[in-house]
Design an enzyme around this catalytic site. Structure first.
Site, mmCIF file in Angstrom:
data_model
loop_
_atom_site.group_PDB
_atom_site.id
_atom_site.type_symbol
_atom_site.label_atom_id
_atom_site.label_comp_id
_atom_site.label_asym_id
_atom_site.label_seq_id
_atom_site.Cartn_x
_atom_site.Cartn_y
_atom_site.Cartn_z
ATOM 1 N N TYR A 72 -2.425 -6.419 17.074
ATOM 2 C CA TYR A 72 -2.634 -5.609 15.864
ATOM 3 C C TYR A 72 -3.885 -4.724 16.010
ATOM 4 O O TYR A 72 -3.852 -3.519 15.748
ATOM 5 C CB TYR A 72 -2.774 -6.550 14.671
ATOM 6 C CG TYR A 72 -2.917 -5.868 13.336
ATOM 7 C CD1 TYR A 72 -1.824 -5.274 12.711
ATOM 8 C CD2 TYR A 72 -4.149 -5.840 12.676
ATOM 9 C CE1 TYR A 72 -1.949 -4.671 11.465
ATOM 10 C CE2 TYR A 72 -4.281 -5.241 11.441
ATOM 11 C CZ TYR A 72 -3.182 -4.654 10.832
ATOM 12 O OH TYR A 72 -3.314 -4.049 9.602
ATOM 13 N N ASP B 65 14.277 2.738 10.362
ATOM 14 C CA ASP B 65 13.265 2.011 11.129
ATOM 15 C C ASP B 65 12.478 3.049 11.941
ATOM 16 O O ASP B 65 13.085 3.807 12.716
ATOM 17 C CB ASP B 65 13.974 1.002 12.059
ATOM 18 C CG ASP B 65 12.994 0.106 12.787
ATOM 19 O OD1 ASP B 65 11.884 0.579 13.111
ATOM 20 O OD2 ASP B 65 13.335 -1.056 13.032
ATOM 21 N N ILE C 237 0.830 -1.202 0.000
ATOM 22 C CA ILE C 237 0.000 0.000 0.000
ATOM 23 C C ILE C 237 0.867 1.257 0.000
ATOM 24 O O ILE C 237 0.590 2.223 -0.717
ATOM 25 C CB ILE C 237 -0.947 -0.030 1.231
ATOM 26 C CG1 ILE C 237 -1.957 -1.185 1.085
ATOM 27 C CG2 ILE C 237 -1.671 1.293 1.389
ATOM 28 C CD1 ILE C 237 -2.815 -1.442 2.323
HETATM 29 P P1 NAD Z 1 3.233 -4.669 3.683
HETATM 30 O O1 NAD Z 1 3.745 -5.622 4.698
HETATM 31 O O2 NAD Z 1 3.137 -5.099 2.264
HETATM 32 O O3 NAD Z 1 4.110 -3.323 3.727
HETATM 33 C C1 NAD Z 1 4.438 -2.686 4.947
HETATM 34 C C2 NAD Z 1 5.725 -1.928 4.764
HETATM 35 O O4 NAD Z 1 6.043 -1.324 6.027
HETATM 36 C C3 NAD Z 1 6.888 -2.849 4.383
HETATM 37 O O5 NAD Z 1 7.595 -2.313 3.282
HETATM 38 C C4 NAD Z 1 7.728 -2.862 5.639
HETATM 39 O O6 NAD Z 1 9.121 -3.036 5.396
HETATM 40 C C5 NAD Z 1 7.417 -1.497 6.237
HETATM 41 N N1 NAD Z 1 7.766 -1.462 7.657
HETATM 42 C C6 NAD Z 1 7.468 -2.409 8.581
HETATM 43 N N2 NAD Z 1 8.022 -2.064 9.757
HETATM 44 C C7 NAD Z 1 8.666 -0.906 9.576
HETATM 45 C C8 NAD Z 1 9.453 -0.075 10.425
HETATM 46 N N3 NAD Z 1 9.667 -0.403 11.702
HETATM 47 N N4 NAD Z 1 9.977 1.057 9.915
HETATM 48 C C9 NAD Z 1 9.763 1.390 8.612
HETATM 49 N N5 NAD Z 1 9.059 0.639 7.763
HETATM 50 C C10 NAD Z 1 8.505 -0.506 8.233
HETATM 51 O O7 NAD Z 1 1.826 -4.184 4.236
HETATM 52 P P2 NAD Z 1 0.599 -3.499 3.486
HETATM 53 O O8 NAD Z 1 -0.420 -4.539 3.250
HETATM 54 O O9 NAD Z 1 1.050 -2.662 2.362
HETATM 55 O O10 NAD Z 1 0.048 -2.581 4.664
HETATM 56 C C11 NAD Z 1 0.343 -1.202 4.787
HETATM 57 C C12 NAD Z 1 -0.437 -0.641 5.973
HETATM 58 O O11 NAD Z 1 -1.823 -0.886 5.789
HETATM 59 C C13 NAD Z 1 -0.065 -1.280 7.307
HETATM 60 O O12 NAD Z 1 -0.118 -0.293 8.321
HETATM 61 C C14 NAD Z 1 -1.157 -2.298 7.504
HETATM 62 O O13 NAD Z 1 -1.346 -2.613 8.865
HETATM 63 C C15 NAD Z 1 -2.337 -1.578 6.921
HETATM 64 N N6 NAD Z 1 -3.438 -2.463 6.504
HETATM 65 C C16 NAD Z 1 -3.286 -3.342 5.461
HETATM 66 C C17 NAD Z 1 -4.362 -4.146 5.101
HETATM 67 C C18 NAD Z 1 -4.291 -5.103 3.941
HETATM 68 O O14 NAD Z 1 -5.298 -5.749 3.653
HETATM 69 N N7 NAD Z 1 -3.173 -5.242 3.244
HETATM 70 C C19 NAD Z 1 -5.563 -4.060 5.809
HETATM 71 C C20 NAD Z 1 -5.667 -3.174 6.858
HETATM 72 C C21 NAD Z 1 -4.611 -2.353 7.192
#
Ligand code: NAD
Length: 436
Positions: free
Chosen positions: A341, A252, A208
């Site tokens: 979470y 981070d 995202i």
């Molecule tokens: P993803 O795991 O594909 O990407 C998350 C990114 O965050 C990764 O590139 C990761 O390296 C980075 N990250 C993690 N920890 C970090 C840190 N400590 N410092 C810097 N970067 C860090 O996840 P996604 O599906 O793209 O989700 C993005 C956001 O949307 C998240 O907050 C997730 O909780 C939220 N979300 C996603 C969904 C879904 O269906 N995919 C649903 C609800 C909420």
């Protein structure tokens, strides 16, 4: 990950079979493209009784307005003056004859007024609109959505109405969005609302976050893409693919000096801060070691609280700035195996609601959150097959959303035209049945 069921139901035998068996019948959603930036068709505007808006709706809501149409692309019902149960019947009267004819991927937007703290009749019927819209969203089908906007000012609600009446809101349905009274900024170039602005997106290496960065850059912003050092290669690739001289910051967000390093990377200040980085470490509470609990809380909530406080206090976020945090429907509905979470994501909602009025008053910055539902990313591709399939279908649009749906919602919050949108948590979930 490809949604084979969606492709199947798009074929003639698939449509026949799913109709015969009474299975969900998703249609491919109509999303924004440069070639087709608006819905196909016209907007019908109806008023239930007398409008109570302080100023009229703007002329340009992104669609041509017509008095009548065989298949309107969208219907907007101004129900701001609805104050008695008798008035409520006018909402029924306005939509009842039209609802069947609304085009595939069409829109219903009901414009309501904030419920009154002193007139419980007005409050009752304005709240009734919420149940009405949420039910209609579940009935519409064919990729059509229904949303409620609570507004006092037509001009202040304009950016929200344009978003909801456009293909950019394809996966946003059943939402209630309140808009304030702040006059919107006039955009020099509506195609490029973020021109001259700087945006920082955390977790931008993939999923995202990468898509949010792309859409904000499309809208004219200069991007700083942030992700963990371990993802630096992907992060650099994301930044390199963006126009406007995007830079990569390998960091981070839980590091003790994260806010300082972010500030150092932004010597000219920041306009849009998108807290997207997030992790899951699922386990039922009885089996969850403390480390799994704290790592999720640290990344998803504590880092957001700390960097927000530090960047606001240091004046890094300029006046007119925007903070967009990322919640989740798990933070609203709860989820088995996700106490950590869901706690972190519910915390984001608490942060947004409390900070929004103060951030606006003291810093001229709005604070909002997106709450994604099931979005097709690596995070959800890792979910076991049957749970994944249930997640995809258990919403009014019967399909998963795409990262671009979250990105478009973020871009609407981030727009200078959205000054009146503050303290809102908008679910991008196709009206998920979870937490509905
Ligand atoms: P993803 O795991 O594909 O990407 C998350 C990114 O965050 C990764 O590139 C990761 O390296 C980075 N990250 C993690 N920890 C970090 C840190 N400590 N410092 C810097 N970067 C860090 O996840 P996604 O599906 O793209 O989700 C993005 C956001 O949307 C998240 O907050 C997730 O909780 C939220 N979300 C996603 C969904 C879904 O269906 N995919 C649903 C609800 C909420």
């Amino acid at each position: 990950m490809a949604d084979r069921y969606l492709s199947f139901t798009g074929s003639a035998p698939g449509r026949f079979l799913t109709r015969t068996l009474g299975l969900p019948q998703p249609v491919p959603l109509r999303r924004w493209t440069p070639q087709r930036p608006a819905l196909d068709g016209v907007l019908l505007i109806r008023t239930a009784g007398t409008s109570a808006l302080a100023d009229p709706l703007p002329d340009d809501l992104g669609l041509p307005v017509a008095a009548e149409a065989e298949h309107p692309a969208a219907v907007l019902v101004d129900a701001t003056g609805v104050a008695t149960t008798g008035d409520l019947a006018r909402v029924h009267a306005a939509l009842h004859p039209l609802v069947r004819a609304i085009a595939t991927s069409g829109r219903v937007v009901v414009l309501g007024a904030p419920p009154s703290p002193t007139d419980h009749h007005q409050a009752a019927v304005q709240q009734a609109l919420e149940g009405f819209v949420r039910s209609l969203g579940k009935e519409l089908g064919r990729g059509r959505t229904a949303n409620l906007v609570r507004a006092r000012s037509g001009a202040a609600a304009a950016s929200t109405l344009r978003f909801l009446l456009s293909p950019r809101s394809a996966y946003v349905s059943g939402q209630v969005i309140g808009t304030g009274d702040d006059a919107p900024e006039q955009l020099a170039d509506p195609e490029c609302p973020l021109a001259g602005r700087t945006a920082l997106v955390t977790g931008a290496a993939r999923g995202i976050g990468a898509e949010v960065a792309r859409v904000l850059a499309r809208d004219g912003a200069r991007l700083v893409c942030l992700d963990v050092p371990g993802a630096e290669e992907a992060l650099r690739a994301t930044a390199a693919a963006l126009p406007g001289g995007a830079s990569a910051l390998a960091l981070d967000v839980t590091a003790a000096d994260a806010a300082e390093r972010i500030a150092a990377a932004l010597p000219d200040g920041l306009d849009v801060l998108v807290h997207n980085a997030g992790i899951t470490r699922d386990r039922r509470l009885a089996n969850m070691p403390a480390e799994r609990w704290s790592s999720v809380l640290d990344v998803n909530l504590t880092s957001v609280l700390d960097t927000t406080d530090a960047l606001l206090a240091a004046g890094v976020l300029r006046r007119g700035g925007r903070i967009v945090a990322t919640a989740s429907i798990a933070g609203i509905a709860g989820n088995n195996g996700q106490t950590n979470y869901a706690a972190s994501k519910a915390g984001i909602i608490g942060l947004v609601r409390s900070l929004a009025p103060r951030a606006a008053a003291e810093h001229g910055v709005t604070v909002n959150a997106v709450a994604p539902g099931f979005i097709e990313t690596k995070m959800t591709a890792a979910v076991p097959l049957f749970i994944r399939e249930a997640g995809r279908r258990m919403n009014s649009l019967a399909q998963g959303g795409l990262p671009v749906d979250v990105a478009e919602t973020t871009a609407w919050f981030a727009s200078p035209a959205s000054a009146a949108v503050n303290g809102q948590v908008v679910r991008v979930c196709g009206q998920s049945l979870l937490g509905a």
